[in-house]
Write a protein that holds these residues in place. Sequence first.
Motif, PDB file in Angstrom:
ATOM      1  N   VAL A 115     138.203  -7.722  31.957  1.00  0.00           N
ATOM      2  CA  VAL A 115     138.598  -6.332  32.161  1.00  0.00           C
ATOM      3  C   VAL A 115     139.919  -6.327  32.926  1.00  0.00           C
ATOM      4  O   VAL A 115     140.025  -6.939  33.984  1.00  0.00           O
ATOM      5  CB  VAL A 115     137.534  -5.540  32.949  1.00  0.00           C
ATOM      6  N   THR A 116     140.913  -5.669  32.368  1.00  0.00           N
ATOM      7  CA  THR A 116     142.210  -5.529  33.023  1.00  0.00           C
ATOM      8  C   THR A 116     142.302  -4.148  33.649  1.00  0.00           C
ATOM      9  O   THR A 116     141.983  -3.146  33.001  1.00  0.00           O
ATOM     10  CB  THR A 116     143.359  -5.724  32.025  1.00  0.00           C
ATOM     11  N   LEU A 117     142.713  -4.105  34.905  1.00  0.00           N
ATOM     12  CA  LEU A 117     142.841  -2.834  35.615  1.00  0.00           C
ATOM     13  C   LEU A 117     144.307  -2.586  35.928  1.00  0.00           C
ATOM     14  O   LEU A 117     144.981  -3.444  36.510  1.00  0.00           O
ATOM     15  CB  LEU A 117     142.032  -2.840  36.911  1.00  0.00           C
ATOM     16  N   GLU A 118     144.804  -1.415  35.537  1.00  0.00           N
ATOM     17  CA  GLU A 118     146.168  -1.011  35.853  1.00  0.00           C
ATOM     18  C   GLU A 118     146.112   0.023  36.969  1.00  0.00           C
ATOM     19  O   GLU A 118     145.363   1.002  36.888  1.00  0.00           O
ATOM     20  CB  GLU A 118     146.844  -0.412  34.620  1.00  0.00           C
ATOM     21  N   VAL A 119     146.907  -0.201  37.990  1.00  0.00           N
ATOM     22  CA  VAL A 119     146.846   0.661  39.172  1.00  0.00           C
ATOM     23  C   VAL A 119     148.247   0.857  39.729  1.00  0.00           C
ATOM     24  O   VAL A 119     149.145   0.020  39.515  1.00  0.00           O
ATOM     25  CB  VAL A 119     145.917   0.019  40.240  1.00  0.00           C
ATOM     26  N   TRP A 123     149.584   3.499  47.025  1.00  0.00           N
ATOM     27  CA  TRP A 123     148.782   4.717  47.096  1.00  0.00           C
ATOM     28  C   TRP A 123     149.286   5.534  48.280  1.00  0.00           C
ATOM     29  O   TRP A 123     149.059   5.173  49.444  1.00  0.00           O
ATOM     30  CB  TRP A 123     147.305   4.393  47.271  1.00  0.00           C
ATOM     31  N   THR A 124     149.974   6.620  47.983  1.00  0.00           N
ATOM     32  CA  THR A 124     150.502   7.491  49.030  1.00  0.00           C
ATOM     33  C   THR A 124     149.880   8.876  48.986  1.00  0.00           C
ATOM     34  O   THR A 124     150.016   9.644  49.932  1.00  0.00           O
ATOM     35  CB  THR A 124     152.030   7.621  48.899  1.00  0.00           C
ATOM     36  N   LYS A 125     149.220   9.224  47.869  1.00  0.00           N
ATOM     37  CA  LYS A 125     148.556  10.514  47.720  1.00  0.00           C
ATOM     38  C   LYS A 125     147.252  10.299  46.960  1.00  0.00           C
ATOM     39  O   LYS A 125     147.043   9.281  46.310  1.00  0.00           O
ATOM     40  CB  LYS A 125     149.447  11.522  47.008  1.00  0.00           C
ATOM     41  N   PHE A 126     146.376  11.278  47.036  1.00  0.00           N
ATOM     42  CA  PHE A 126     145.040  11.119  46.472  1.00  0.00           C
ATOM     43  C   PHE A 126     145.072  10.868  44.967  1.00  0.00           C
ATOM     44  O   PHE A 126     144.241  10.148  44.430  1.00  0.00           O
ATOM     45  CB  PHE A 126     144.186  12.344  46.778  1.00  0.00           C
ATOM     46  N   SER A 127     146.029  11.450  44.276  1.00  0.00           N
ATOM     47  CA  SER A 127     146.091  11.284  42.823  1.00  0.00           C
ATOM     48  C   SER A 127     146.460   9.858  42.411  1.00  0.00           C
ATOM     49  O   SER A 127     146.301   9.485  41.249  1.00  0.00           O
ATOM     50  CB  SER A 127     147.099  12.270  42.228  1.00  0.00           C
ATOM     51  N   ASP A 128     146.932   9.038  43.361  1.00  0.00           N
ATOM     52  CA  ASP A 128     147.254   7.640  43.053  1.00  0.00           C
ATOM     53  C   ASP A 128     146.002   6.781  42.932  1.00  0.00           C
ATOM     54  O   ASP A 128     146.049   5.669  42.388  1.00  0.00           O
ATOM     55  CB  ASP A 128     148.157   7.038  44.150  1.00  0.00           C
ATOM     56  N   ALA A 129     144.881   7.270  43.452  1.00  0.00           N
ATOM     57  CA  ALA A 129     143.659   6.457  43.538  1.00  0.00           C
ATOM     58  C   ALA A 129     142.915   6.424  42.210  1.00  0.00           C
ATOM     59  O   ALA A 129     141.749   6.810  42.097  1.00  0.00           O
ATOM     60  CB  ALA A 129     142.763   6.975  44.648  1.00  0.00           C
ATOM     61  N   THR A 130     143.606   5.957  41.167  1.00  0.00           N
ATOM     62  CA  THR A 130     143.017   5.843  39.842  1.00  0.00           C
ATOM     63  C   THR A 130     143.309   4.459  39.282  1.00  0.00           C
ATOM     64  O   THR A 130     144.199   3.752  39.761  1.00  0.00           O
ATOM     65  CB  THR A 130     143.588   6.907  38.887  1.00  0.00           C
ATOM     66  N   ALA A 131     142.552   4.085  38.272  1.00  0.00           N
ATOM     67  CA  ALA A 131     142.768   2.807  37.602  1.00  0.00           C
ATOM     68  C   ALA A 131     142.450   2.964  36.121  1.00  0.00           C
ATOM     69  O   ALA A 131     141.458   3.586  35.751  1.00  0.00           O
ATOM     70  CB  ALA A 131     141.896   1.709  38.211  1.00  0.00           C
ATOM     71  N   LYS A 132     143.309   2.397  35.271  1.00  0.00           N
ATOM     72  CA  LYS A 132     143.072   2.374  33.834  1.00  0.00           C
ATOM     73  C   LYS A 132     142.391   1.055  33.470  1.00  0.00           C
ATOM     74  O   LYS A 132     142.757  -0.004  33.991  1.00  0.00           O
ATOM     75  CB  LYS A 132     144.386   2.527  33.076  1.00  0.00           C
ATOM     76  N   LEU A 133     141.407   1.114  32.584  1.00  0.00           N
ATOM     77  CA  LEU A 133     140.610  -0.049  32.216  1.00  0.00           C
ATOM     78  C   LEU A 133     140.905  -0.467  30.785  1.00  0.00           C
ATOM     79  O   LEU A 133     140.963   0.374  29.889  1.00  0.00           O
ATOM     80  CB  LEU A 133     139.110   0.255  32.348  1.00  0.00           C
ATOM     81  N   THR A 134     141.079  -1.766  30.592  1.00  0.00           N
ATOM     82  CA  THR A 134     141.196  -2.329  29.249  1.00  0.00           C
ATOM     83  C   THR A 134     140.215  -3.487  29.156  1.00  0.00           C
ATOM     84  O   THR A 134     140.272  -4.421  29.963  1.00  0.00           O
ATOM     85  CB  THR A 134     142.626  -2.833  28.969  1.00  0.00           C
ATOM     86  N   VAL A 135     139.312  -3.425  28.184  1.00  0.00           N
ATOM     87  CA  VAL A 135     138.233  -4.412  28.057  1.00  0.00           C
ATOM     88  C   VAL A 135     138.482  -5.278  26.830  1.00  0.00           C
ATOM     89  O   VAL A 135     138.861  -4.760  25.767  1.00  0.00           O
ATOM     90  CB  VAL A 135     136.867  -3.700  27.927  1.00  0.00           C
ATOM     91  N   VAL A 136     138.292  -6.596  26.957  1.00  0.00           N
ATOM     92  CA  VAL A 136     138.489  -7.484  25.820  1.00  0.00           C
ATOM     93  C   VAL A 136     137.428  -7.224  24.757  1.00  0.00           C
ATOM     94  O   VAL A 136     136.307  -6.783  25.056  1.00  0.00           O
ATOM     95  CB  VAL A 136     138.441  -8.969  26.246  1.00  0.00           C
ATOM     96  N   HIS A 137     137.781  -7.491  23.524  1.00  0.00           N
ATOM     97  CA  HIS A 137     136.860  -7.273  22.413  1.00  0.00           C
ATOM     98  C   HIS A 137     135.637  -8.180  22.559  1.00  0.00           C
ATOM     99  O   HIS A 137     135.754  -9.371  22.839  1.00  0.00           O
ATOM    100  CB  HIS A 137     137.562  -7.564  21.086  1.00  0.00           C
ATOM    101  N   GLY A 138     134.453  -7.598  22.370  1.00  0.00           N
ATOM    102  CA  GLY A 138     133.217  -8.381  22.422  1.00  0.00           C
ATOM    103  C   GLY A 138     132.553  -8.421  23.780  1.00  0.00           C
ATOM    104  O   GLY A 138     131.430  -8.903  23.894  1.00  0.00           O
ATOM    105  N   PHE A 139     133.229  -7.888  24.825  1.00  0.00           N
ATOM    106  CA  PHE A 139     132.611  -7.890  26.148  1.00  0.00           C
ATOM    107  C   PHE A 139     131.743  -6.651  26.305  1.00  0.00           C
ATOM    108  O   PHE A 139     132.212  -5.526  26.116  1.00  0.00           O
ATOM    109  CB  PHE A 139     133.665  -7.930  27.253  1.00  0.00           C
ATOM    110  N   GLN A 140     130.486  -6.851  26.635  1.00  0.00           N
ATOM    111  CA  GLN A 140     129.534  -5.744  26.736  1.00  0.00           C
ATOM    112  C   GLN A 140     129.509  -5.179  28.145  1.00  0.00           C
ATOM    113  O   GLN A 140     129.188  -5.877  29.100  1.00  0.00           O
ATOM    114  CB  GLN A 140     128.129  -6.210  26.336  1.00  0.00           C
ATOM    115  N   ARG A 141     129.806  -3.902  28.267  1.00  0.00           N
ATOM    116  CA  ARG A 141     129.740  -3.235  29.558  1.00  0.00           C
ATOM    117  C   ARG A 141     128.348  -2.658  29.780  1.00  0.00           C
ATOM    118  O   ARG A 141     127.567  -2.498  28.850  1.00  0.00           O
ATOM    119  CB  ARG A 141     130.795  -2.124  29.625  1.00  0.00           C
TER     120      ARG A 141
END
Length: 256
Positions: A115-119, A123-141
């Motif tokens: 799982v790759t997380l982009e962040v 973080w200087t404001k509350f809206s910065d506290a997010t992360a985008k997720l990219t999951v490799v093919h075949g990995f079961q969440r």
Amino acid sequence: MAKKSEAVLEGFMEGPLNFPPTYKFDVGTHTYDTSAKKRKPAWTDRILWRLRRTGSPVPSHNSALQWGLTSWLGGATRVSQHYYHSHMGFTISDHKPVSALFSLHFPFKVNLPLVTLEVEKEWTKFSDATAKLTVVHGFQRSSWDWVGLYKVGFKHHKDYAAYVWAKSEHSTQVMFPEEDLPRDPGEYILGYYSNNTNSIVGVTEPFQVHAALTQLHSDSYQISDVSSEDDSTLVLLAPISRSPSMCASVCVCVCV
């Protein structure tokens, strides 16, 4: 004797005891017990180990990679003990300490994070506290996966400063609630915890949580008194524990 007669130590291994009994010594000496009890010397201090298979059974349609991940502490994993001995030079206790050195050989290697997380880098404001997720093919969440916010230097996957559930298999972004953000500025990383593999399967590079954000967070936790004709006060109580578990979290609002 316990290993042979009781199931409590089933599966545990131990190297050969090629050192003298480590107990009981007169403190400050290398002499076995000279008190009135005259205890017999014994190998009280021991190091035993076992391999524990983790994860849950994987449906047959999943890839061999997934099967390897859910059994990463079993199967072809090998443990080699290079030494196992006591340190007889210490005299500060009635025991002599023992130590061992091991090496582990794992049956596979994952070169890319599952799982790759982009962040945001800062973080200087509350809206910065997010992360985008990219999951490799075949990995079961799993619906019990979560993303943890860790101070750089953490030692265990439960050493998080905050966490947020990543419940949906198709979710591509998570956001930390304002009330969960840490109060201490500094360097942090995000880690994706997989319930199926019982491990963190993706982390970010360190990023900075600024003091301005943590100050805003601290201010939001201040108890505010609301004056009115009936002198009522509304007190918001933050949850004491926010540990990931299968029990529901409860936030209490008390009116006095």
